[in-house]
Design an enzyme around this catalytic site. Structure first.
Site, short mmCIF file in Angstrom:
data_model
loop_
_atom_site.label_atom_id
_atom_site.label_comp_id
_atom_site.label_asym_id
_atom_site.label_seq_id
_atom_site.Cartn_x
_atom_site.Cartn_y
_atom_site.Cartn_z
CG ASP A 129 30.40 65.28 -34.80
OD1 ASP A 129 29.90 64.69 -33.97
OD2 ASP A 129 30.91 66.29 -35.12
CE1 TYR B 12 24.61 58.32 -30.22
CE2 TYR B 12 26.49 59.88 -30.27
CZ TYR B 12 25.19 58.63 -30.92
OH TYR B 12 25.62 59.13 -33.24
P1 NAD Z 1 17.39 57.82 -34.65
O1 NAD Z 1 17.24 57.34 -33.59
O2 NAD Z 1 16.53 59.19 -35.74
O3 NAD Z 1 17.55 56.26 -35.94
C1 NAD Z 1 17.70 55.48 -35.31
C2 NAD Z 1 17.30 54.68 -35.83
O4 NAD Z 1 17.86 53.06 -35.85
C3 NAD Z 1 15.40 54.18 -35.54
O5 NAD Z 1 14.21 53.67 -36.87
C4 NAD Z 1 15.33 53.13 -34.46
O6 NAD Z 1 13.74 52.80 -34.39
C5 NAD Z 1 16.72 51.72 -35.40
N1 NAD Z 1 16.63 51.14 -34.51
C6 NAD Z 1 17.45 50.89 -32.83
N2 NAD Z 1 17.24 50.09 -32.46
C7 NAD Z 1 17.31 49.24 -33.19
C8 NAD Z 1 17.98 47.77 -33.80
N3 NAD Z 1 18.69 47.47 -32.61
N4 NAD Z 1 17.81 47.09 -34.48
C9 NAD Z 1 17.34 47.50 -35.48
N5 NAD Z 1 16.95 49.37 -35.57
C10 NAD Z 1 17.21 49.54 -34.86
O7 NAD Z 1 18.36 57.79 -35.43
P2 NAD Z 1 19.77 59.28 -35.96
O8 NAD Z 1 18.87 60.57 -36.06
O9 NAD Z 1 18.67 58.74 -37.52
O10 NAD Z 1 21.13 58.97 -36.31
C11 NAD Z 1 20.78 56.82 -37.43
C12 NAD Z 1 22.67 57.19 -37.03
O11 NAD Z 1 23.53 58.33 -37.93
C13 NAD Z 1 23.12 57.02 -36.06
O12 NAD Z 1 24.21 55.84 -36.39
C14 NAD Z 1 23.88 58.29 -35.49
O13 NAD Z 1 24.99 57.69 -34.03
C15 NAD Z 1 24.31 58.51 -36.86
N6 NAD Z 1 25.05 60.05 -36.42
C16 NAD Z 1 23.55 60.90 -36.17
C17 NAD Z 1 24.01 61.88 -36.14
C18 NAD Z 1 22.32 62.92 -35.73
O14 NAD Z 1 22.44 64.49 -36.29
N7 NAD Z 1 20.66 62.96 -35.87
C19 NAD Z 1 24.56 62.85 -36.63
C20 NAD Z 1 25.94 61.95 -37.00
C21 NAD Z 1 25.69 60.41 -36.66
O1 DAU Z 2 27.53 65.13 -33.38
C1 DAU Z 2 26.67 64.46 -33.96
C2 DAU Z 2 25.67 63.77 -32.68
O2 DAU Z 2 24.54 64.91 -32.93
C3 DAU Z 2 25.07 62.73 -33.57
O3 DAU Z 2 25.73 61.63 -33.03
C4 DAU Z 2 24.43 62.60 -32.58
O4 DAU Z 2 23.46 61.35 -32.68
C5 DAU Z 2 22.92 63.17 -31.38
O5 DAU Z 2 21.79 63.39 -31.81
C6 DAU Z 2 24.02 64.97 -32.27
O6 DAU Z 2 23.90 64.63 -30.45
P1 DAU Z 2 23.69 65.89 -29.58
O7 DAU Z 2 23.95 66.15 -28.23
O8 DAU Z 2 24.79 67.10 -29.79
O9 DAU Z 2 22.63 66.55 -30.25
P2 DAU Z 2 21.25 67.16 -29.68
O10 DAU Z 2 20.49 67.97 -30.39
O11 DAU Z 2 21.07 66.01 -28.34
O12 DAU Z 2 21.82 68.75 -28.65
C7 DAU Z 2 22.59 69.25 -29.29
C8 DAU Z 2 23.29 70.69 -28.39
O13 DAU Z 2 21.66 70.90 -28.04
C9 DAU Z 2 23.89 69.73 -27.14
O14 DAU Z 2 25.37 70.85 -26.24
C10 DAU Z 2 22.98 70.34 -26.07
C11 DAU Z 2 21.82 71.05 -26.01
N1 DAU Z 2 20.41 71.51 -26.17
C12 DAU Z 2 19.77 69.83 -26.85
C13 DAU Z 2 18.85 69.30 -25.67
C14 DAU Z 2 17.68 68.75 -26.00
C15 DAU Z 2 19.77 71.90 -25.24
O15 DAU Z 2 20.55 73.14 -24.54
N2 DAU Z 2 18.67 72.58 -24.79
C16 DAU Z 2 17.96 70.54 -25.44
O16 DAU Z 2 17.04 70.51 -24.75
#
Ligand code: NAD
Ligand code: DAU
Length: 354
Positions: free
Chosen positions: A137, A161
């Site tokens: 998002d 990012y």
């Molecule tokens: P993560 O960082 O936990 O995992 C990423 C994985 O990708 C890891 O296993 C890493 O080793 C692998 N990777 C990184 N670079 C690579 C490369 N060049 N080749 C092959 N593998 C590689 O990420 P996540 O939180 O599981 O997110 C997964 C996907 O979902 C991402 O595309 C992210 O943008 C998207 N996303 C995440 C969230 C969230 O809240 N975490 C929300 C919405 C979308």
């Molecule tokens: O919205 C989806 C995204 O959510 C994904 O695309 C990203 O991969 C995922 O990392 C996440 O991004 P955010 O930046 O929202 O997540 P994060 O957990 O890093 O932070 C959540 C919120 O908390 C953000 O407003 C920053 C704040 N934060 C984060 C950390 C790590 C803190 O206040 N303290 C912290 O130590």
């Protein structure tokens, strides 16, 4: 319904990718095979799927490699007869992207480009492949106090990012419109749950509370995120893969908006309840620190399209999802230690041999 027989999951050793693989193999009627291509960066952890690798040796294959390696990707598509790619692999942490954007451009943009080109090559050779792109998002930018992100909200990414994710989304759509590649996309809100790498807010705060360490909250703590239990995300992606319209995007979110301070305070209460601790003592650990540069204020997803077209609905409410998460981290201290030490292989060996 799409034919789903041989799936290539990229980034399947990360947080969401590993849940997706676990979900498909254990909770759906899928009878085919899954190849997981993962580079095992700091965020990739084979321990996330060690039990799955042991339980499904014929149907689950791990390939250690980079999505930017075109020869490797093409070889996997051909030798495993891949019909569907689900692309999770990415650099995913906003704070890291601020300090070191190069890896984000490399993996998120060039890696996606490499996968698209490889799928197109397979299509040209008579092996059509459906490509599902996992996005976020954050590509829509930041909301004010009202309003929601819909699939038609203009893109307005603000961090390295989200800019890299937005670029990859544009590439995916362009490969569909220009070259006729079969694609779908999903843009999901913040996920939480087991196996979450402790650099993101929820696992970081949770582990620090368990260790009675200060919990850093950026700025005034009033930034809002829309939280979704990770298995609900896996379920949504599976639905889109099976029944989503080719060329379309779907927003995924659980109507679960919380300020960061609310999230951390809820964690304080749950950790206190689950460990017979004192909630007031936990809350004293909350520490306001310098804000993230360019910190997006509010994200909120309107999930109407996936709900009405595909009948998806989040199954976990925030309180029960978060309690499940707290319990999982309490019960899996060894996993936590292994992740914190980067010592996955010893952990896997101890539990599953090999
Ligand atoms: P993560 O960082 O936990 O995992 C990423 C994985 O990708 C890891 O296993 C890493 O080793 C692998 N990777 C990184 N670079 C690579 C490369 N060049 N080749 C092959 N593998 C590689 O990420 P996540 O939180 O599981 O997110 C997964 C996907 O979902 C991402 O595309 C992210 O943008 C998207 N996303 C995440 C969230 C969230 O809240 N975490 C929300 C919405 C979308
Ligand atoms: O919205 C989806 C995204 O959510 C994904 O695309 C990203 O991969 C995922 O990392 C996440 O991004 P955010 O930046 O929202 O997540 P994060 O957990 O890093 O932070 C959540 C919120 O908390 C953000 O407003 C920053 C704040 N934060 C984060 C950390 C790590 C803190 O206040 N303290 C912290 O130590």
């Amino acid at each position: 319904m799409r034919k789903l027989q041989n799936l290539l999951v990229t980034g399947g050793s990360g947080f969401i990718g590993s849940h997706f693989i676990r979900y498909v193999l254990t909770k759906t009627d899928f009878t085919g095979n899954i190849v997981n291509l993962d580079k095992l960066t700091y965020a990739g952890n084979p321990a996330n799927l060690a039990d799955i690798a042991a339980r499904y040796p014929g149907r689950y294959t791990f390939v250690h490699g980079d999505i930017c390696d075109r020869d490797l990707v093409q070889n996997i598509l051909e030798t495993h007869g891949i019909d569907t790619v689900i692309h999770f692999a990415a650099e995913s942490h906003v704070d890291r992207s601020i300090h070191g954007p190069a890896e984000f451009v490399q993996t998120n943009i060039l890696g996606t480009f490499t996968l698209l080109e490889s799928c197109l090559e397979a299509q040209r050779q008579g092996r059509p492949i459906h490509f599902h792109h996992i996005s976020t998002d954050e590509v829509y930018g930041s909301l004010g106090e009202t309003g929601y992100f819909t699939e038609t909200t203009p893109y307005d990414p603000r961090s390295p990012y989200s800019a890299s994710k937005a670029a990859s989304d544009h590439l995916v759509r362009a490969w569909h419109h220009t070259y006729g590649l079969s694609i779908t996309l999903s843009n999901c809100s913040n996920n939480y749950g087991p196996y979450h790498f402790p650099e993101k807010l929820i696992p970081l705060a949770l582990l620090r509370l368990l260790n009675r360490q200060e919990v850093p909250v950026y700025g005034d703590g009033k930034n809002i995120r829309d939280w979704l239990y990770v298995e609900d995300h896996a379920d949504a992606v599976w639905l889109i893969l099976n029944r989503g319209q080719t060329g379309e995007s779907y927003n995924i979110g659980g109507n679960n908006e919380r300020t960061n301070l609310e999230v951390v305070k809820t964690l304080c209460r749950l950790v206190a309840e689950e460990t017979s601790g004192d909630v007031a003592e936990m809350e004293k650990l909350i520490t306001f620190v310098k804000d993230r540069p360019g910190h997006d204020r509010r994200y909120a997803i309107d999930p109407q399209k996936i709900q009405t077209e595909l009948g998806w609905k989040a199954r976990h409410n925030f309180e029960e999802g978060l309690r499940k998460t707290v319990r999982w981290y309490l019960e899996n201290q060894e996993w936590v230690q292994a992740v914190q030490n980067g010592d996955y292989r010893t952990w896997i060996h101890r539990h599953y041999g090999g």
